[in-house]
Write a protein that holds these residues in place. Structure first.
Motif, PDB file in Angstrom:
ATOM      1  N   THR A  31       0.808  -1.219   0.000  1.00  0.00           N
ATOM      2  CA  THR A  31       0.000   0.000   0.000  1.00  0.00           C
ATOM      3  C   THR A  31       0.844   1.275   0.000  1.00  0.00           C
ATOM      4  OG1 THR A  31      -1.806  -1.203   1.037  1.00  0.00           O
ATOM      5  CG2 THR A  31      -1.896   1.200   1.143  1.00  0.00           C
ATOM      6  N   PRO A  32       1.771   1.434   0.938  1.00  0.00           N
ATOM      7  CA  PRO A  32       2.559   2.677   0.884  1.00  0.00           C
ATOM      8  C   PRO A  32       3.450   2.781  -0.352  1.00  0.00           C
ATOM      9  CG  PRO A  32       3.331   1.265   2.675  1.00  0.00           C
ATOM     10  CD  PRO A  32       2.103   0.630   2.102  1.00  0.00           C
ATOM     11  N   THR A  33       4.008   1.680  -0.805  1.00  0.00           N
ATOM     12  CA  THR A  33       4.887   1.767  -1.978  1.00  0.00           C
ATOM     13  C   THR A  33       4.086   2.020  -3.251  1.00  0.00           C
ATOM     14  OG1 THR A  33       4.906  -0.637  -2.249  1.00  0.00           O
ATOM     15  CG2 THR A  33       6.727   0.341  -1.028  1.00  0.00           C
ATOM     16  N   ALA A  34       2.923   1.395  -3.367  1.00  0.00           N
ATOM     17  CA  ALA A  34       2.097   1.613  -4.562  1.00  0.00           C
ATOM     18  C   ALA A  34       1.599   3.054  -4.618  1.00  0.00           C
ATOM     19  CB  ALA A  34       0.936   0.632  -4.579  1.00  0.00           C
ATOM     20  N   GLU A  39       2.128   8.371  -7.197  1.00  0.00           N
ATOM     21  CA  GLU A  39       2.362   9.811  -7.091  1.00  0.00           C
ATOM     22  C   GLU A  39       3.596  10.218  -7.895  1.00  0.00           C
ATOM     23  OE1 GLU A  39       2.568  10.149  -2.842  1.00  0.00           O
ATOM     24  OE2 GLU A  39       0.404  10.492  -2.644  1.00  0.00           O
ATOM     25  N   GLN A  40       4.645   9.407  -7.859  1.00  0.00           N
ATOM     26  CA  GLN A  40       5.866   9.711  -8.601  1.00  0.00           C
ATOM     27  C   GLN A  40       5.651   9.645 -10.112  1.00  0.00           C
ATOM     28  OE1 GLN A  40       8.894  10.729  -7.248  1.00  0.00           O
ATOM     29  NE2 GLN A  40       7.580  10.917  -5.463  1.00  0.00           N
ATOM     30  N   ARG A  41       4.741   8.790 -10.546  1.00  0.00           N
ATOM     31  CA  ARG A  41       4.442   8.647 -11.974  1.00  0.00           C
ATOM     32  C   ARG A  41       3.421   9.675 -12.443  1.00  0.00           C
ATOM     33  NH1 ARG A  41       3.777   3.218 -10.670  1.00  0.00           N
ATOM     34  NH2 ARG A  41       1.567   3.442 -11.027  1.00  0.00           N
ATOM     35  N   ASP A  42       2.960  10.509 -11.526  1.00  0.00           N
ATOM     36  CA  ASP A  42       1.937  11.523 -11.840  1.00  0.00           C
ATOM     37  C   ASP A  42       0.671  10.892 -12.407  1.00  0.00           C
ATOM     38  OD1 ASP A  42       3.447  13.726 -10.954  1.00  0.00           O
ATOM     39  OD2 ASP A  42       4.502  13.819 -12.881  1.00  0.00           O
ATOM     40  N   ASP A  43       0.261   9.742 -11.815  1.00  0.00           N
ATOM     41  CA  ASP A  43      -1.001   9.138 -12.230  1.00  0.00           C
ATOM     42  C   ASP A  43      -2.145  10.120 -12.001  1.00  0.00           C
ATOM     43  OD1 ASP A  43       0.225   6.794 -12.900  1.00  0.00           O
ATOM     44  OD2 ASP A  43      -0.641   5.601 -11.289  1.00  0.00           O
ATOM     45  N   ALA A  44      -3.147  10.028 -12.842  1.00  0.00           N
ATOM     46  CA  ALA A  44      -4.302  10.921 -12.715  1.00  0.00           C
ATOM     47  C   ALA A  44      -5.004  10.704 -11.376  1.00  0.00           C
ATOM     48  CB  ALA A  44      -5.271  10.692 -13.869  1.00  0.00           C
ATOM     49  N   SER A  45      -5.012   9.456 -10.903  1.00  0.00           N
ATOM     50  CA  SER A  45      -5.651   9.135  -9.629  1.00  0.00           C
ATOM     51  C   SER A  45      -4.764   8.160  -8.849  1.00  0.00           C
ATOM     52  CB  SER A  45      -7.031   8.526  -9.876  1.00  0.00           C
ATOM     53  OG  SER A  45      -7.637   8.200  -8.648  1.00  0.00           O
ATOM     54  N   GLY A  99       9.491  -3.452 -12.830  1.00  0.00           N
ATOM     55  CA  GLY A  99       8.432  -2.574 -13.323  1.00  0.00           C
ATOM     56  C   GLY A  99       8.465  -1.198 -12.689  1.00  0.00           C
ATOM     57  N   GLU A 100       8.745  -1.153 -11.409  1.00  0.00           N
ATOM     58  CA  GLU A 100       8.858   0.142 -10.727  1.00  0.00           C
ATOM     59  C   GLU A 100      10.066   0.917 -11.229  1.00  0.00           C
ATOM     60  OE1 GLU A 100       7.090   1.950  -8.874  1.00  0.00           O
ATOM     61  OE2 GLU A 100       5.576   0.625  -8.075  1.00  0.00           O
ATOM     62  N   LEU A 101      11.187   0.242 -11.361  1.00  0.00           N
ATOM     63  CA  LEU A 101      12.409   0.913 -11.798  1.00  0.00           C
ATOM     64  C   LEU A 101      12.304   1.419 -13.234  1.00  0.00           C
ATOM     65  CD1 LEU A 101      15.087  -1.431 -10.204  1.00  0.00           C
ATOM     66  CD2 LEU A 101      14.449   0.869  -9.447  1.00  0.00           C
ATOM     67  N   ARG A 102      11.585   0.676 -14.070  1.00  0.00           N
ATOM     68  CA  ARG A 102      11.459   1.051 -15.484  1.00  0.00           C
ATOM     69  C   ARG A 102      10.157   1.802 -15.770  1.00  0.00           C
ATOM     70  NH1 ARG A 102      15.002  -2.092 -19.287  1.00  0.00           N
ATOM     71  NH2 ARG A 102      16.550  -2.931 -17.882  1.00  0.00           N
ATOM     72  N   ARG A 103       9.407   2.069 -14.718  1.00  0.00           N
ATOM     73  CA  ARG A 103       8.151   2.836 -14.842  1.00  0.00           C
ATOM     74  C   ARG A 103       7.162   2.182 -15.806  1.00  0.00           C
ATOM     75  NH1 ARG A 103       8.102   7.884 -11.842  1.00  0.00           N
ATOM     76  NH2 ARG A 103      10.197   8.099 -11.103  1.00  0.00           N
ATOM     77  N   TRP A 104       6.962   0.865 -15.607  1.00  0.00           N
ATOM     78  CA  TRP A 104       5.970   0.161 -16.410  1.00  0.00           C
ATOM     79  C   TRP A 104       4.585   0.710 -16.094  1.00  0.00           C
ATOM     80  CZ3 TRP A 104       7.610  -5.638 -15.516  1.00  0.00           C
ATOM     81  CH2 TRP A 104       8.792  -5.898 -16.222  1.00  0.00           C
ATOM     82  N   PRO A 105       3.621   0.509 -16.998  1.00  0.00           N
ATOM     83  CA  PRO A 105       2.259   0.973 -16.715  1.00  0.00           C
ATOM     84  C   PRO A 105       1.648   0.220 -15.534  1.00  0.00           C
ATOM     85  CG  PRO A 105       2.372  -0.157 -18.849  1.00  0.00           C
ATOM     86  CD  PRO A 105       3.762  -0.087 -18.307  1.00  0.00           C
ATOM     87  N   VAL A 106       0.630   0.816 -14.952  1.00  0.00           N
ATOM     88  CA  VAL A 106      -0.020   0.250 -13.759  1.00  0.00           C
ATOM     89  C   VAL A 106      -0.488  -1.176 -14.008  1.00  0.00           C
ATOM     90  CG1 VAL A 106      -2.026   0.480 -12.232  1.00  0.00           C
ATOM     91  CG2 VAL A 106      -0.695   2.492 -12.860  1.00  0.00           C
TER      92      VAL A 106
END
Length: 163
Positions: A31-34, A39-45, A99-106
């Protein structure tokens, strides 16, 4: 003649406690990491994205437990659950990290968490094996150790997320 079950060995205890610890650490770290990741990926929500990732973890755990429950006693009493389910946990966690390191989609992160949580059936296998111990006092002791490992994992998840 009834088949005699093997007792819960030290290796079983180490593997079981490890599965308990990792399962709960994986559950509580998500939960905290997701949320931070969204937030770091600037997701819309960000709350929705992190909620879906956390939900996929819970869903995967339900599926894993139900599948483990339907397996044969011979499989559950062997080393198979620890090998297969631990591999699944490690594979999913590795995919999630990449996926986190390479900024894969959600969607990719959701799939990685789902794969991770499919390994959580090891918890069922561990507790099932401990429950067949003949001596009630030993059975209580094993459950105590497994619950301590579980609680330790639950406590460490948020701490690890904060590092």
């Amino acid at each position: 003649m009834a088949r005699q079950r093997r007792s819960f060995s030290k290796l079983d205890m180490i593997a079981g406690a490890g599965a308990q610890f990792l399962t709960n650490a994986c559950i509580t770290v998500v939960t905290p990491t997701a949320l931070h990741s969204a937030e770091q990926r600037d997701d819309a929500s960000p709350l929705t994205s992190s909620g879906i990732i956390a939900g996929s973890t819970a869903f995967g755990m339900m599926v894993s437990l139900l599948v483990a429950y339907t397996r044969s006693s011979e499989w559950l009493d062997g080393k198979g659950p620890f090998r297969v389910l631990s591999f699944t946990m490690l594979l999913g966690s590795g995919l999630y990290l990449v996926g986190e390191l390479r900024r894969w989609p959600v969607e990719s992160l959701v799939l990685a968490r789902l794969i991770t949580s499919l390994g959580f059936g090891a918890v069922y296998a561990t507790k099932r094996r401990a429950s067949v111990e003949d001596l009630p006092r030993r059975r209580e002791y094993l459950f105590l150790l497994l619950e301590l490992a579980s609680s330790s994992g639950m406590a460490c998840g948020p701490v690890l997320a904060g590092l």
